[in-house]
Design a protein around this motif. Structure first.
Motif, PDB file in Angstrom:
ATOM      1  N   LEU A   1       0.774  -1.195  -0.076  1.00  0.00           N
ATOM      2  CA  LEU A   1      -0.170   0.104  -0.083  1.00  0.00           C
ATOM      3  C   LEU A   1       0.841   1.295   0.004  1.00  0.00           C
ATOM      4  CD1 LEU A   1      -3.062  -0.631   2.173  1.00  0.00           C
ATOM      5  CD2 LEU A   1      -3.103   0.306  -0.081  1.00  0.00           C
ATOM      6  N   SER A   2       1.869   1.167   0.630  1.00  0.00           N
ATOM      7  CA  SER A   2       2.724   2.417   0.913  1.00  0.00           C
ATOM      8  C   SER A   2       3.282   2.797  -0.536  1.00  0.00           C
ATOM      9  CB  SER A   2       3.768   2.267   1.796  1.00  0.00           C
ATOM     10  OG  SER A   2       4.776   1.202   1.552  1.00  0.00           O
ATOM     11  N   GLN A   3       3.492   1.981  -1.396  1.00  0.00           N
ATOM     12  CA  GLN A   3       4.138   2.241  -2.809  1.00  0.00           C
ATOM     13  C   GLN A   3       3.077   2.454  -3.638  1.00  0.00           C
ATOM     14  OE1 GLN A   3       6.439  -1.287  -3.492  1.00  0.00           O
ATOM     15  NE2 GLN A   3       6.992  -1.635  -1.356  1.00  0.00           N
ATOM     16  N   GLU A   4       1.668   2.490  -3.609  1.00  0.00           N
ATOM     17  CA  GLU A   4       0.710   2.562  -4.506  1.00  0.00           C
ATOM     18  C   GLU A   4       0.545   4.217  -4.900  1.00  0.00           C
ATOM     19  OE1 GLU A   4      -0.355   0.300  -6.015  1.00  0.00           O
ATOM     20  OE2 GLU A   4      -0.307  -1.382  -4.698  1.00  0.00           O
ATOM     21  N   GLU A   5       0.367   4.461  -6.243  1.00  0.00           N
ATOM     22  CA  GLU A   5       0.178   5.556  -6.497  1.00  0.00           C
ATOM     23  C   GLU A   5      -1.543   6.162  -6.686  1.00  0.00           C
ATOM     24  OE1 GLU A   5       4.512   6.518  -8.715  1.00  0.00           O
ATOM     25  OE2 GLU A   5       2.794   5.869  -9.894  1.00  0.00           O
ATOM     26  N   ASP A   6      -1.834   5.248  -7.633  1.00  0.00           N
ATOM     27  CA  ASP A   6      -3.325   5.779  -8.088  1.00  0.00           C
ATOM     28  C   ASP A   6      -4.183   4.119  -7.733  1.00  0.00           C
ATOM     29  OD1 ASP A   6      -2.962   8.149  -8.628  1.00  0.00           O
ATOM     30  OD2 ASP A   6      -3.097   7.986 -10.858  1.00  0.00           O
ATOM     31  N   LEU A   7      -5.198   4.217  -6.824  1.00  0.00           N
ATOM     32  CA  LEU A   7      -5.829   3.260  -6.470  1.00  0.00           C
ATOM     33  C   LEU A   7      -7.358   3.161  -6.759  1.00  0.00           C
ATOM     34  CD1 LEU A   7      -4.774   2.421  -2.915  1.00  0.00           C
ATOM     35  CD2 LEU A   7      -4.607   0.901  -4.648  1.00  0.00           C
ATOM     36  N   LEU A   8      -7.877   2.511  -7.925  1.00  0.00           N
ATOM     37  CA  LEU A   8      -9.170   2.412  -7.983  1.00  0.00           C
ATOM     38  C   LEU A   8      -9.955   1.117  -7.262  1.00  0.00           C
ATOM     39  CD1 LEU A   8      -9.180   2.851 -11.855  1.00  0.00           C
ATOM     40  CD2 LEU A   8      -9.327   4.611 -10.003  1.00  0.00           C
ATOM     41  N   ILE A   9     -10.974   1.411  -6.448  1.00  0.00           N
ATOM     42  CA  ILE A   9     -11.355   0.464  -5.566  1.00  0.00           C
ATOM     43  C   ILE A   9     -12.756   0.036  -5.864  1.00  0.00           C
ATOM     44  CG2 ILE A   9     -11.801  -0.004  -3.153  1.00  0.00           C
ATOM     45  CD1 ILE A   9      -9.465   1.256  -2.243  1.00  0.00           C
ATOM     46  N   VAL A  10     -13.062  -1.146  -6.054  1.00  0.00           N
ATOM     47  CA  VAL A  10     -14.552  -1.872  -6.275  1.00  0.00           C
ATOM     48  C   VAL A  10     -14.732  -2.765  -5.045  1.00  0.00           C
ATOM     49  CG1 VAL A  10     -16.334  -2.867  -7.752  1.00  0.00           C
ATOM     50  CG2 VAL A  10     -14.332  -1.432  -8.798  1.00  0.00           C
ATOM     51  N   VAL A  11     -15.754  -2.624  -4.179  1.00  0.00           N
ATOM     52  CA  VAL A  11     -15.985  -3.218  -3.169  1.00  0.00           C
ATOM     53  C   VAL A  11     -17.302  -3.316  -3.003  1.00  0.00           C
ATOM     54  CG1 VAL A  11     -15.882  -1.269  -1.401  1.00  0.00           C
ATOM     55  CG2 VAL A  11     -15.438  -3.390  -0.654  1.00  0.00           C
ATOM     56  N   SER A  12     -18.017  -4.458  -2.423  1.00  0.00           N
ATOM     57  CA  SER A  12     -19.250  -4.950  -1.872  1.00  0.00           C
ATOM     58  C   SER A  12     -19.401  -4.582  -0.504  1.00  0.00           C
ATOM     59  CB  SER A  12     -19.631  -5.983  -2.461  1.00  0.00           C
ATOM     60  OG  SER A  12     -18.872  -7.208  -2.032  1.00  0.00           O
ATOM     61  N   THR A  13     -20.430  -4.507   0.031  1.00  0.00           N
ATOM     62  CA  THR A  13     -20.935  -4.646   1.369  1.00  0.00           C
ATOM     63  C   THR A  13     -21.722  -6.031   1.547  1.00  0.00           C
ATOM     64  OG1 THR A  13     -20.887  -2.319   1.855  1.00  0.00           O
ATOM     65  CG2 THR A  13     -22.343  -3.583   3.186  1.00  0.00           C
ATOM     66  N   TYR A  14     -21.427  -6.533   2.599  1.00  0.00           N
ATOM     67  CA  TYR A  14     -21.700  -8.015   3.196  1.00  0.00           C
ATOM     68  C   TYR A  14     -22.690  -7.796   4.418  1.00  0.00           C
ATOM     69  CZ  TYR A  14     -22.271 -12.481   5.002  1.00  0.00           C
ATOM     70  OH  TYR A  14     -22.692 -13.836   5.638  1.00  0.00           O
ATOM     71  N   GLY A  15     -24.116  -7.982   3.893  1.00  0.00           N
ATOM     72  CA  GLY A  15     -24.890  -7.987   5.380  1.00  0.00           C
ATOM     73  C   GLY A  15     -25.244  -6.637   5.643  1.00  0.00           C
ATOM     74  N   GLU A  16     -25.134  -6.571   7.037  1.00  0.00           N
ATOM     75  CA  GLU A  16     -25.275  -5.349   7.560  1.00  0.00           C
ATOM     76  C   GLU A  16     -24.237  -4.498   7.840  1.00  0.00           C
ATOM     77  OE1 GLU A  16     -28.119  -3.684   7.929  1.00  0.00           O
ATOM     78  OE2 GLU A  16     -29.578  -5.132   8.142  1.00  0.00           O
ATOM     79  N   GLY A  17     -23.439  -4.176   6.784  1.00  0.00           N
ATOM     80  CA  GLY A  17     -22.309  -3.201   6.563  1.00  0.00           C
ATOM     81  C   GLY A  17     -20.959  -3.806   6.705  1.00  0.00           C
ATOM     82  N   ASP A  18     -20.955  -5.150   6.829  1.00  0.00           N
ATOM     83  CA  ASP A  18     -19.625  -5.732   6.743  1.00  0.00           C
ATOM     84  C   ASP A  18     -18.812  -5.657   5.511  1.00  0.00           C
ATOM     85  OD1 ASP A  18     -19.783  -6.060   9.725  1.00  0.00           O
ATOM     86  OD2 ASP A  18     -21.168  -7.937   8.975  1.00  0.00           O
TER      87      ASP A  18
END
Length: 597
Positions: free
Chosen positions: A104-121
């Motif tokens: 992570l400390s070496q990343e420059e540009d991050l595109l993140i696609v993330v789902s949510t499971y159940g009640e906010g997890d």
């Protein structure tokens, strides 16, 4: 449905007032389109700058990260990478489950696609990533930039919470937003595409010194038709039989489809997606309540639709959403609905949506003269339903088997059924045709043949383990296998009993422990059997066994997880914190996998 938050870009006060005025007059999709349009203008201007300035800077290192439970976020992330590649942009694609967090400390540009499971997890495979990022060891990211596409279900109180958590945490760590976070409902296709287009144009505009070259025509391959979620295969049903005994308090069916001629392949642990249609009875009741005619035609997104067909095949007509609630509150002017839409009533709103289908809201707050196009615009597109595959292609080529328990319950004095499960149970016979596709599940996979496995499931959660055993039998796998299975009654609900007994006899399955909760005075579940076999379970884990959990997310999964930690505490003779670390390491090593719903 998509929403965004304002990060406060560096503009002059006059410019910012113009942006605020325009933003207030635009919808989410319009704002996404406009961001792409402006990025395109910037690209044109920068292309001129490149001709004038040969020292233009090159593109930054780009990584796409995704966190997924069912595979939707992975699918979107792959589409994002393909879109970037088409514009000459190179990116690395990583699953949060496999990503080395120290990078992570070496990343420059991050595109993140993330789902949510159940009640906010977060999605279960992404828990390790979240724990690191939200922990004290997370690095400062002052040189990084990010953009987040969050997938969720607006009927839950903590809608897109996983994406919101990442968005806030990355900002706290000093990273800068490339664009506003976009929160998508289950009908995410259009919002995801708009986000992808806007991000792609923005990054392409910045990559001023990176030339792109079109591939020679001779190198373009003709790709055969691929069946997927957007282009399902018409599969013929081969069989549909009840597999519970007479007098059972449950209804469970074994369903078989032919995949012959489709070219579809799958692995044990994958799921079959079924594009279902709504129950004609439910459609009829809804149209009657609206005081409209099934034959009514109307315009919707430049198409002419028939109301009866639209409500049968194109839209979700049972589950109510905040979007529908907002529409009906405006139409009905019902004060109770307006109250539920207030920001501080999220819990009450969620409870109301879980106890009221669309037709219940229509009946409780009646409205005359409803326009069909307005009504359907407040509905979500009808989504496919996923079922864990209960078969292995190695054992049954060109077939897909499912274990289906119809969802049935009473609500407001009326019998209700699940959309797909009710259809399969009540209206499907051999030779019926259903649109299907394969949903890959890389987070629920068999290990190599000589590794022991422990399988824990209840009810239809036993489905993937039937596939596991079929696969291991065909392969002649030498690894030990142990099944914990739970249901209500031994006499009526021992699903696939004869098959398990055959596998026990030939050694494909080494051990089996069962729990039938309604057969004794006290209810016993799989976690009770696990406690009884705690010493052996821990010994198998120490030998390198992989452990699997499939079934109910609300009760089975947390109970089994808690029991597993208790077993490690007792048998490993360590404290609760160390036991949690032990179990967490099983997860990060992909030795503890769950398929829960």
């Amino acid at each position: 449905m998509a929403t965004s938050e304002t990060p406060g870009p560096a503009l002059t006060p006059a410019q910012w007032r113009l942006v605020e005025d325009l933003a207030g007059a635009l919808g989410p999709h319009q704002m996404l389109w406009l961001s792409g349009y402006l990025a395109g203008l910037a690209e044109n201007r920068q292309q001129v700058d490149v001709r004038e300035d040969p020292q233009a800077t090159s593109a930054r290192k780009l990584r796409i990260l995704y966190g997924t439970e069912t595979g939707n976020a992975a699918e979107v992330a792959r589409a994002v990478q393909a879109a970037l590649s088409e514009r000459g942009l190179t990116s690395d694609l990583s699953d949060m489950a496999d990503y080395k967090v120290r990078q992570l400390s070496q990343e420059e540009d991050l595109l993140i696609v993330v789902s949510t499971y159940g009640e906010g997890d977060p999605p279960q495979p992404a828990i390790g990533f979240f724990e690191y990022l939200e922990g004290r060891k997370a690095p400062k990211l002052t040189g990084a930039r990010f953009a987040i596409l969050a997938l969720g279900d607006s009927t839950y109180e903590f809608f897109c919470e996983a994406g919101k958590r990442l968005d806030q945490r990355l900002e706290d760590l000093g990273a800068q937003r490339l664009s506003l976070r976009v929160d998508c409902d289950v009908d995410y296709d259009e919002a995801a595409q708009a986000w992808t287009d806007a991000i792609t144009q923005l990054l392409r505009a910045e990559a001023r010194s990176v030339p792109t070259f079109a591939a020679p025509a001779s190198s373009v391959e003709v790709v055969a038709t691929r069946y997927d979620k957007r282009n399902p295969f018409s599969a013929t049903m081969l069989d549909n039989i009840a597999i519970v005994g007479r007098g059972s308090t449950k209804e469970t069916r074994h369903v078989e489809f032919s995949l012959e001629g489709s070219g579809l392949t799958y692995e044990p642990g994958d799921a079959l997606g079924i594009t279902a249609s709504n129950d004609p009875v439910v459609v009829s009741r809804l149209i009657d309540t609206l005081a409209l005619q099934p034959s009514t035609e109307f315009k919707f997104k430049e198409q002419t639709l028939n109301l009866g067909d639209a409500l049968t095949n194109r839209f979700e007509i049972t589950t109510a959403t905040p979007r529908f609630l907002q529409y009906w509150a405006l139409l009905s002017e019902a004060e109770a609905l307006k109250q539920l839409l207030q920001e501080d009533r999220a819990g009450e709103r969620s409870a109301f949506l879980h106890t009221h289908h669309i037709i219940d809201i229509l009946r409780r707050f009646p409205v005359a003269d409803v326009m069909p196009q307005g009504f359907v615009s407040a509905l979500r597109p009808l989504q496919p339903r996923l079922y864990s595959l209960a078969s292995s292609l190695a054992a049954v080529p060109d077939e897909a088997h499912l274990t289906v328990a119809p969802v049935r319950y009473k609500l407001h004095g009326e019998q209700r059924s699940g959309v797909a499960s009710g259809l399969l149970a009540d209206h499907a016979e051999p030779e019926s045709v259903f649109p299907v596709y394969i949903q890959s599940n890389p987070h629920f996979r068999l290990p190599v043949d000589d590794v022991p496995i422990i399988m824990i499931g209840a009810g239809t959660g036993v489905a993937p383990y039937r596939a596991f055993m079929q696969e291991r039998e065909v392969r002649g796998a030498e690894g030990k296998s142990w099944l914990f299975f739970g249901e209500r009654n031994f006499r009526t609900d021992f699903l696939y009993q004869s098959e398990w007994q055959t596998w026990l006899k030939d050694g494909t399955l080494e051990r089996m422990d069962v729990a039938f909760s309604r057969d004794g005075r006290e209810k016993n579940y799989v976690q009770h059997r696990m406690k009884e076999k705690a010493r052996d379970i821990f010994a198998w884990l120490e030998e390198g066994a992989h452990i699997y959990v499939c079934g109910d997310a609300a009760n089975l999964a947390p109970d089994v997880h808690s029991t597993l930690i208790d077993i490690v505490v007792t048998e490993g003779r360590i404290g609760p914190d160390a036991a949690q670390d032990y179990v967490r390491s099983l997860q990060s090593d992909h030795r503890y996998q769950r398929d829960v719903y």
